[in-house]
Design a protein around this motif. Structure first.
Motif, PDB file in Angstrom:
ATOM      1  N   ASP A   1      35.926  11.827  -3.352  1.00  0.00           N
ATOM      2  CA  ASP A   1      36.083  11.269  -4.697  1.00  0.00           C
ATOM      3  C   ASP A   1      36.816   9.936  -4.651  1.00  0.00           C
ATOM      4  N   LEU A   2      36.220   8.917  -5.252  1.00  0.00           N
ATOM      5  CA  LEU A   2      36.838   7.594  -5.323  1.00  0.00           C
ATOM      6  C   LEU A   2      37.691   7.544  -6.588  1.00  0.00           C
ATOM      7  N   ILE A   3      38.956   7.930  -6.420  1.00  0.00           N
ATOM      8  CA  ILE A   3      39.908   7.959  -7.530  1.00  0.00           C
ATOM      9  C   ILE A   3      41.217   7.331  -7.047  1.00  0.00           C
TER      10      ILE A   3
ATOM     11  N   MET B   1      39.962  11.539  -0.875  1.00  0.00           N
ATOM     12  CA  MET B   1      38.943  10.659  -0.354  1.00  0.00           C
ATOM     13  C   MET B   1      39.268  10.317   1.095  1.00  0.00           C
TER      14      MET B   1
ATOM     15  N   SER C   1      39.521   4.296 -12.255  1.00  0.00           N
ATOM     16  CA  SER C   1      40.357   3.661 -11.233  1.00  0.00           C
ATOM     17  C   SER C   1      39.533   3.370  -9.979  1.00  0.00           C
ATOM     18  N   GLY C   2      38.565   4.219  -9.678  1.00  0.00           N
ATOM     19  CA  GLY C   2      37.665   3.960  -8.558  1.00  0.00           C
ATOM     20  C   GLY C   2      36.818   2.720  -8.797  1.00  0.00           C
TER      21      GLY C   2
ATOM     22  N   ALA D   1      29.992   9.652  -1.427  1.00  0.00           N
ATOM     23  CA  ALA D   1      31.026   9.703  -2.467  1.00  0.00           C
ATOM     24  C   ALA D   1      30.481  10.564  -3.608  1.00  0.00           C
TER      25      ALA D   1
ATOM     26  N   MET E   1      33.473   9.226  -9.012  1.00  0.00           N
ATOM     27  CA  MET E   1      34.268   8.014  -9.166  1.00  0.00           C
ATOM     28  C   MET E   1      34.734   7.967 -10.612  1.00  0.00           C
TER      29      MET E   1
ATOM     30  N   THR F   1      43.167   5.193  -1.554  1.00  0.00           N
ATOM     31  CA  THR F   1      42.471   4.003  -2.063  1.00  0.00           C
ATOM     32  C   THR F   1      43.319   2.754  -1.845  1.00  0.00           C
TER      33      THR F   1
END
Length: 116
Positions: free
Chosen positions: A19-21, A1, A57-58, A51, A54, A26
């Protein structure tokens, strides 16, 4: 990300791409948001239009950021989440706690009105 941040009219805009992971990116984003303006910035808009994905965790990252800004007496808005992320927000009922804006202008207007 990847992410970019910009402070405009006392609103922190965070633009996500990818990717919001969970991961170091993050955690760095959360730390950057927390430190912005020495912790005095109370309004945040997260642009999710680029994005792609997700995971849980995102979602935790978004809830964590929302909590941080609300604890400061502020607010957080999500801007134009992708279709995948919109569906996740609905399924998890997080759409009930997040305000979703279709563009920067609507997000800024909502955030400015939320502090009065």
């Amino acid at each position: 990300m990847k992410y970019q941040k910009e402070l405009k009219d006392n609103i922190l805009f965070i633009r996500l791409e990818g990717d919001l992971i969970a991961g170091p990116d993050t955690q760095k984003m959360i730390a950057d948001a927390d430190a912005e303006g020495d912790g005095k910035v109370t309004l945040c808009a997260i642009d999710l239009s680029n994005a792609r994905f997700m995971d849980s965790s995102g979602m935790g990252v978004l809830v964590s950021l929302l909590t941080k800004f609300r604890n400061r007496g502020g607010e957080l808005v999500l801007i134009k989440p992708s279709e995948h992320i919109r569906k996740l927000l609905i399924v998890t009922k997080l759409n009930a706690i997040f305000t979703i804006a279709e563009n920067d202008s609507f997000a800024a207007q909502f955030l400015k009105e939320s502090i009065y």
